[in-house]
Motif scaffolding. Sequence first.
Motif, PDB file in Angstrom:
ATOM      1  N   TYR A  46       0.849  -1.196   0.000  1.00  0.00           N
ATOM      2  CA  TYR A  46       0.000   0.000   0.000  1.00  0.00           C
ATOM      3  C   TYR A  46       0.884   1.245   0.000  1.00  0.00           C
ATOM      4  N   VAL A  47       0.400   2.311  -0.658  1.00  0.00           N
ATOM      5  CA  VAL A  47       1.109   3.580  -0.692  1.00  0.00           C
ATOM      6  C   VAL A  47       0.193   4.653  -0.120  1.00  0.00           C
ATOM      7  N   CYS A  48       0.722   5.486   0.780  1.00  0.00           N
ATOM      8  CA  CYS A  48      -0.035   6.599   1.354  1.00  0.00           C
ATOM      9  C   CYS A  48      -0.146   7.676   0.270  1.00  0.00           C
ATOM     10  N   THR A  49      -1.375   7.865  -0.241  1.00  0.00           N
ATOM     11  CA  THR A  49      -1.610   8.666  -1.435  1.00  0.00           C
ATOM     12  C   THR A  49      -2.673   9.727  -1.202  1.00  0.00           C
ATOM     13  N   TRP A  57      -4.496   5.008   2.288  1.00  0.00           N
ATOM     14  CA  TRP A  57      -3.661   3.903   1.832  1.00  0.00           C
ATOM     15  C   TRP A  57      -4.296   3.335   0.566  1.00  0.00           C
ATOM     16  N   ALA A 140      -5.273  -2.937   4.429  1.00  0.00           N
ATOM     17  CA  ALA A 140      -4.544  -1.677   4.582  1.00  0.00           C
ATOM     18  C   ALA A 140      -4.437  -1.296   6.059  1.00  0.00           C
ATOM     19  N   CYS A 145      -1.521   7.213   7.767  1.00  0.00           N
ATOM     20  CA  CYS A 145      -1.436   7.835   6.442  1.00  0.00           C
ATOM     21  C   CYS A 145      -1.896   9.285   6.606  1.00  0.00           C
ATOM     22  N   ASN A 149       3.448  11.539   6.255  1.00  0.00           N
ATOM     23  CA  ASN A 149       3.722  10.192   5.751  1.00  0.00           C
ATOM     24  C   ASN A 149       3.320   9.996   4.295  1.00  0.00           C
ATOM     25  N   GLN A 150       2.940  11.075   3.602  1.00  0.00           N
ATOM     26  CA  GLN A 150       2.553  10.945   2.201  1.00  0.00           C
ATOM     27  C   GLN A 150       3.685  10.284   1.414  1.00  0.00           C
ATOM     28  N   ASP A 152       4.637   7.193   1.842  1.00  0.00           N
ATOM     29  CA  ASP A 152       5.135   6.028   2.577  1.00  0.00           C
ATOM     30  C   ASP A 152       4.543   4.745   1.999  1.00  0.00           C
ATOM     31  N   ILE A 153       5.271   3.665   2.169  1.00  0.00           N
ATOM     32  CA  ILE A 153       4.846   2.354   1.684  1.00  0.00           C
ATOM     33  C   ILE A 153       4.648   1.432   2.876  1.00  0.00           C
ATOM     34  N   ALA A 154       3.528   0.709   2.874  1.00  0.00           N
ATOM     35  CA  ALA A 154       3.256  -0.293   3.912  1.00  0.00           C
ATOM     36  C   ALA A 154       3.190  -1.656   3.220  1.00  0.00           C
TER      37      ALA A 154
END
Length: 167
Positions: A46-49, A57, A140, A145, A149-150, A152-154
Amino acid sequence: MKMTAAFAGLAALALTAEAAPAQDALSPPPGSNLLLEAHAQGVQVYVCTKKDNGLVWVLDGPAAALFNAKGREIGTHGKGPMWTLADGSAIVGEVVAKQDAPDKRSIPWLLVKVTSHTGTFGALTNAETVRRIDTEGGVAPPDGCDEPNQGDIARIRYSAMYQFYGQ
């Protein structure tokens, strides 16, 4: 006594009929044969978008290893979604049906229609649909997020059973 047995039979039939639509949504097309079953172990990425009026996420895709019933690694599952086997066959698909997993902490169960093939032989050459069931984990993150943390990858651990169907 006979009335109780008849009532129990009707109740069981009603429960079966009630559960059937959800199960039918994930059933492969009639006449399909199970070609392969593979257990996946890996992560959902997941990417914080930034989306609409906030940050969320967003699923970027899976990154998992596929194992046969004997526990031998036979391929990978990745973004697309794509499944690639060591025998040279690979498929890409699109989700056509989704059902919540029984455990809310697990990613949904899916039915995926195969949209393209790679390779001229191998276990996935004739695959037409893929079913993802028995999922564990992979949802997620519930928080974390926000503005700092924009981007960031989880990487959230998951496992699932993938069943490949075709003719």
